[in-house]
Design a protein around this motif. Structure first.
Motif, PDB file in Angstrom:
ATOM      1  N   ILE A   1     -47.348  16.508  -5.381  1.00 49.64           N
ATOM      2  CA  ILE A   1     -47.003  16.742  -6.726  1.00 49.64           C
ATOM      3  C   ILE A   1     -48.143  17.106  -7.652  1.00 49.64           C
ATOM      4  N   ILE A   2     -49.365  17.038  -7.614  1.00 50.40           N
ATOM      5  CA  ILE A   2     -50.318  17.583  -8.302  1.00 50.40           C
ATOM      6  C   ILE A   2     -50.868  18.968  -7.347  1.00 50.40           C
TER       7      ILE A   2
ATOM      8  N   LEU B   1     -56.943  10.416  -6.623  1.00 46.89           N
ATOM      9  CA  LEU B   1     -57.057  11.679  -6.734  1.00 46.89           C
ATOM     10  C   LEU B   1     -58.995  11.983  -6.776  1.00 46.89           C
ATOM     11  N   TYR B   2     -59.425  10.751  -6.463  1.00 48.49           N
ATOM     12  CA  TYR B   2     -61.280  10.774  -5.899  1.00 48.49           C
ATOM     13  C   TYR B   2     -61.642  11.164  -4.693  1.00 48.49           C
ATOM     14  N   GLU B   3     -60.156  10.392  -3.925  1.00 50.37           N
ATOM     15  CA  GLU B   3     -59.902  11.122  -2.233  1.00 50.37           C
ATOM     16  C   GLU B   3     -59.850  12.309  -2.270  1.00 50.37           C
TER      17      GLU B   3
ATOM     18  N   SER C   1     -58.198  20.700 -15.058  1.00 41.36           N
ATOM     19  CA  SER C   1     -58.351  19.763 -14.451  1.00 41.36           C
ATOM     20  C   SER C   1     -57.844  20.992 -12.202  1.00 41.36           C
ATOM     21  N   LYS C   2     -58.612  19.907 -12.044  1.00 40.00           N
ATOM     22  CA  LYS C   2     -58.629  21.154 -10.951  1.00 40.00           C
ATOM     23  C   LYS C   2     -59.653  20.852  -9.663  1.00 40.00           C
ATOM     24  N   PHE C   3     -58.951  20.785  -8.177  1.00 35.05           N
ATOM     25  CA  PHE C   3     -60.050  20.828  -6.692  1.00 35.05           C
ATOM     26  C   PHE C   3     -61.511  20.588  -7.608  1.00 35.05           C
TER      27      PHE C   3
END
Length: 172
Positions: free
Chosen positions: A87-88, A127-129, A167-169
């Protein structure tokens, strides 16, 4: 199109204190003051499912992280985390701003800072991965809706109004 394209990720119990284990609920329904601030800024809310409720239901006894930390419970949390990452990523890929994620301090499941709760461990691992950077805020364990502490609401205002670090990649 009437969309702000801004979304915040909320731990389940911020919007529904009815699922909190007895006697730890600290609001009648939702944390009204917190939610109102979100709505006033035209930010959409994505509510994470409550793994404690899904795993043990409403009549569960209060338990600590050590008691929840089992293969079966982590599996429930990992499933929610995987669904949430999809979803994110969809939001980010479609140009939405994820304002951040809000958890509950000292929760065996949704604590973000200090000793992280099990759901947040699984979610932040993913999220880290995926190289996704999310800002976070935590509702303090001693926050009670009826006895609102203005410093907490001011800190939440600062969190919402300081959206310069979106928030972003990390590495798109």
């Amino acid at each position: 199109m009437h969309r702000s394209k801004k979304v915040i990720i909320f731990s389940h119990c911020i919007l529904n204190q009815n699922t909190v284990v007895n006697p730890l609920a600290r609001a009648k329904g939702a944390y009204t003051s917190i939610v109102k601030k979100i709505l006033d800024l035209d930010i959409g809310i994505h509510q994470l499912p409550c793994p404690e409720y899904l795993f043990l239901g409403l009549d569960r006894k209060p338990m600590g992280k050590e008691e929840y930390d089992s293969y079966e419970y982590r599996k429930v949390c990992r499933k929610i985390a995987c669904m949430s990452i999809k979803i994110i990523k969809e939001y980010i890929n479609k140009g939405y701003e994820i304002v951040g994620m809000v958890g509950i301090n000292c929760s065996p499941t949704c604590s973000i800072r200090g000793e992280r709760g099990i759901l947040m461990e699984e979610l932040f691992k993913l999220l880290y991965e995926e190289k996704i950077d999310l800002r976070s805020f935590e509702i303090p364990a001693n926050y009670i809706e009826e006895g609102e502490k203005q410093d907490i609401l001011r800190a939440f205002d600062d969190f919402l109004n300081n959206m310069t670090r979106q928030s972003k990649f990390i590495f798109p």
